[in-house]
Design an enzyme around this catalytic site. Structure first.
Site, PDB file in Angstrom:
ATOM      1  CE  LYS A  16      -2.185  -1.202   3.696  1.00 48.18           C
ATOM      2  NZ  LYS A  16      -1.166  -2.237   4.046  1.00 48.18           N
ATOM      3  NE  ARG A  92      -4.139  -1.364  10.169  1.00 48.18           N
ATOM      4  CZ  ARG A  92      -3.114  -0.889   9.611  1.00 48.18           C
ATOM      5  NH1 ARG A  92      -3.410   0.248   9.086  1.00 48.18           N
ATOM      6  NH2 ARG A  92      -2.151  -1.603   9.356  1.00 48.18           N
ATOM      7  NE  ARG A 126       7.283  -2.294   6.263  1.00 42.88           N
ATOM      8  CZ  ARG A 126       5.870  -2.383   6.264  1.00 42.88           C
ATOM      9  NH1 ARG A 126       5.344  -1.567   5.390  1.00 42.88           N
ATOM     10  NH2 ARG A 126       5.316  -2.663   7.453  1.00 42.88           N
ATOM     11  NE  ARG A 155       6.440  -0.200  10.108  1.00 47.14           N
ATOM     12  CZ  ARG A 155       5.190  -0.323   9.775  1.00 47.14           C
ATOM     13  NH1 ARG A 155       5.086   0.610   8.438  1.00 47.14           N
ATOM     14  NH2 ARG A 155       4.265  -0.710  10.339  1.00 47.14           N
ATOM     15  NE  ARG A 166       2.359  -4.735  11.616  1.00 49.50           N
ATOM     16  CZ  ARG A 166       3.293  -4.734  10.766  1.00 49.50           C
ATOM     17  NH1 ARG A 166       4.461  -5.036  10.702  1.00 49.50           N
ATOM     18  NH2 ARG A 166       2.977  -3.774   9.527  1.00 49.50           N
TER      19      ARG A 166
HETATM   20  P1  ADP Z   1       1.199  -1.826   7.635  1.00 53.02           P
HETATM   21  O1  ADP Z   1       0.846  -1.173   6.258  1.00 53.02           O
HETATM   22  O2  ADP Z   1       2.597  -2.391   7.479  1.00 53.02           O
HETATM   23  O3  ADP Z   1       0.116  -2.638   8.357  1.00 53.02           O
HETATM   24  P2  ADP Z   1       0.864   0.837   9.116  1.00 53.02           P
HETATM   25  O4  ADP Z   1       2.297   1.585   8.881  1.00 53.02           O
HETATM   26  O5  ADP Z   1      -0.364   0.906   8.093  1.00 53.02           O
HETATM   27  O6  ADP Z   1       1.508  -0.761   8.720  1.00 53.02           O
HETATM   28  O7  ADP Z   1       0.443   0.466  10.603  1.00 53.02           O
HETATM   29  C1  ADP Z   1       1.201   0.455  11.596  1.00 53.02           C
HETATM   30  C2  ADP Z   1       0.695   0.322  12.890  1.00 53.02           C
HETATM   31  O8  ADP Z   1      -0.207   1.364  13.292  1.00 53.02           O
HETATM   32  C3  ADP Z   1      -0.534  -0.674  13.041  1.00 53.02           C
HETATM   33  O9  ADP Z   1       0.019  -1.977  13.346  1.00 53.02           O
HETATM   34  C4  ADP Z   1      -1.554  -0.156  14.177  1.00 53.02           C
HETATM   35  O10 ADP Z   1      -0.996  -0.587  15.311  1.00 53.02           O
HETATM   36  C5  ADP Z   1      -1.340   1.243  13.913  1.00 53.02           C
HETATM   37  N1  ADP Z   1      -2.672   1.879  12.879  1.00 53.02           N
HETATM   38  C6  ADP Z   1      -2.184   2.334  11.565  1.00 53.02           C
HETATM   39  N2  ADP Z   1      -3.588   2.517  11.253  1.00 53.02           N
HETATM   40  C7  ADP Z   1      -4.451   2.191  12.052  1.00 53.02           C
HETATM   41  C8  ADP Z   1      -5.873   2.287  12.003  1.00 53.02           C
HETATM   42  N3  ADP Z   1      -6.437   2.609  10.870  1.00 53.02           N
HETATM   43  N4  ADP Z   1      -6.466   1.932  13.019  1.00 53.02           N
HETATM   44  C9  ADP Z   1      -5.822   1.441  14.278  1.00 53.02           C
HETATM   45  N5  ADP Z   1      -4.508   1.364  14.235  1.00 53.02           N
HETATM   46  C10 ADP Z   1      -3.891   1.645  13.072  1.00 53.02           C
HETATM   47  P1  ADP Z   2       2.255  -1.797   3.265  1.00 53.76           P
HETATM   48  O1  ADP Z   2       2.293  -0.175   3.083  1.00 53.76           O
HETATM   49  O2  ADP Z   2       1.125  -2.294   2.429  1.00 53.76           O
HETATM   50  O3  ADP Z   2       2.507  -2.284   4.522  1.00 53.76           O
HETATM   51  P2  ADP Z   2       4.689  -1.598   1.954  1.00 53.76           P
HETATM   52  O4  ADP Z   2       4.565  -0.898   0.548  1.00 53.76           O
HETATM   53  O5  ADP Z   2       5.579  -1.165   3.051  1.00 53.76           O
HETATM   54  O6  ADP Z   2       3.622  -2.307   2.334  1.00 53.76           O
HETATM   55  O7  ADP Z   2       5.534  -2.868   1.139  1.00 53.76           O
HETATM   56  C1  ADP Z   2       5.956  -3.910   2.066  1.00 53.76           C
HETATM   57  C2  ADP Z   2       7.537  -4.665   1.534  1.00 53.76           C
HETATM   58  O8  ADP Z   2       7.289  -5.066   0.556  1.00 53.76           O
HETATM   59  C3  ADP Z   2       8.480  -3.399   1.253  1.00 53.76           C
HETATM   60  O9  ADP Z   2       9.639  -3.793   1.626  1.00 53.76           O
HETATM   61  C4  ADP Z   2       8.138  -2.891  -0.090  1.00 53.76           C
HETATM   62  O10 ADP Z   2       9.720  -2.637  -0.513  1.00 53.76           O
HETATM   63  C5  ADP Z   2       8.321  -4.534  -0.536  1.00 53.76           C
HETATM   64  N1  ADP Z   2       7.355  -4.515  -1.718  1.00 53.76           N
HETATM   65  C6  ADP Z   2       6.345  -3.712  -1.991  1.00 53.76           C
HETATM   66  N2  ADP Z   2       5.641  -4.114  -3.124  1.00 53.76           N
HETATM   67  C7  ADP Z   2       6.237  -5.125  -3.639  1.00 53.76           C
HETATM   68  C8  ADP Z   2       5.980  -5.980  -4.979  1.00 53.76           C
HETATM   69  N3  ADP Z   2       5.168  -5.723  -5.554  1.00 53.76           N
HETATM   70  N4  ADP Z   2       7.021  -7.144  -4.961  1.00 53.76           N
HETATM   71  C9  ADP Z   2       7.719  -7.223  -4.229  1.00 53.76           C
HETATM   72  N5  ADP Z   2       8.190  -6.533  -3.054  1.00 53.76           N
HETATM   73  C10 ADP Z   2       7.260  -5.261  -2.645  1.00 53.76           C
END
Ligand code: ADP
Ligand code: ADP
Length: 211
Positions: A16, A92, A126, A155, A166
């Site tokens: 995303k 979420r 990541r 992270r 998660r």
């Molecule tokens: P990822 O896309 O890798 O799941 P995010 O960066 O979106 O991670 O979110 C990291 C953390 O921030 C989540 O595990 C949660 O603890 C918190 N978080 C993010 N967005 C929300 C939301 N909409 N509601 C509740 N907690 C959130």
């Molecule tokens: P999210 O925001 O949904 O948690 P990220 O954009 O942070 O996801 O991507 C998670 C990890 O996967 C990062 O290390 C990113 O570089 C990698 N990644 C993202 N898109 C792809 C893809 N299409 N193929 C392989 N790796 C990817």
């Protein structure tokens, strides 16, 4: 097309953030991301809510959701200040989805579809550049510049145990949100398991067609 309002859904690690950066750049919209907003406010005092923890960071490090009151306020504020946006990380759970309905209309709802094995691999590999916020992957997308490579950080919540929690929280709370938009008929499914550029092609075309 002027200033589309885009929602991007997908599991943790689905891509995303990676795709949202491209969307924001190409369609000239704001990237509204609750994850980044909360990471900048990890130490905020929310003890007056009388809940389990006193700061957002404690929920995040445990892999749990930050309470709705906190997250809803962040999104409401951010959306009221932007015309077009790509919203990433929210809603979420179903309560947040209902809240969002009262805040704005959406032009496109994208869902990045990625299998669970691949999600674990993406999350544990990541890395982030703390200076630019750019997202990398040790294997799939390493930085070319050695200076950037040296300063990359992981992270805390991308450690394997927290990743598992998660994904459990995602299945329990967020999968119903995907079903909610699917039943509404607005969900645009994109194969998120392709290479990043191929995912981007599909994302771009889907937005152009739908908005
Ligand atoms: P990822 O896309 O890798 O799941 P995010 O960066 O979106 O991670 O979110 C990291 C953390 O921030 C989540 O595990 C949660 O603890 C918190 N978080 C993010 N967005 C929300 C939301 N909409 N509601 C509740 N907690 C959130
Ligand atoms: P999210 O925001 O949904 O948690 P990220 O954009 O942070 O996801 O991507 C998670 C990890 O996967 C990062 O290390 C990113 O570089 C990698 N990644 C993202 N898109 C792809 C893809 N299409 N193929 C392989 N790796 C990817």
């Amino acid at each position: 097309m002027a200033q589309p309002r885009i929602l991007i859904l997908g599991a943790p690690g689905a891509g995303k953030g990676t795709q949202s950066a491209k969307i924001a750049d190409h369609f000239d919209v704001e990237h509204v991301t609750t994850g980044d907003a909360l990471r900048s406010n990890k130490e905020m005092d929310i003890s007056d809510l009388g809940l389990e923890y006193d700061t957002p960071g404690e929920y995040m490090d445990a892999g749990e959701l930050v309470p709705d009151e906190v997250v809803n306020a962040i999104v409401d504020e951010a959306l009221s200040q932007s015309d077009g946006f790509v919203l990433d990380g929210y809603p979420r759970n179903l309560e947040q989805a209902e809240e969002l309905e009262g805040m704005t209309d959406l032009d496109v709802v994208l869902y990045l579809d990625v299998s669970e094995d691949e999600l674990v691999h993406r999350l544990t590999g990541r890395r982030m550049d703390p200076e630019t916020g750019d997202i990398y992957h040790l294997e799939y997308n390493p930085p070319e510049d050695a200076e950037v490579e040296d300063r990359l950080v992981q992270r805390e919540d991308d450690a394997e145990d927290t990743v598992k929690e998660r994904l459990r929280v995602y299945r329990e709370n967020t999968e119903p949100v995907i079903e909610y938009y699917e039943e509404e008929g607005s969900l645009e499914r994109v194969d998120g398991e392709q290479a990043p550029d191929e995912v981007w092609e599909d994302v771009k075309v889907t937005i152009e067609d739908a908005a």
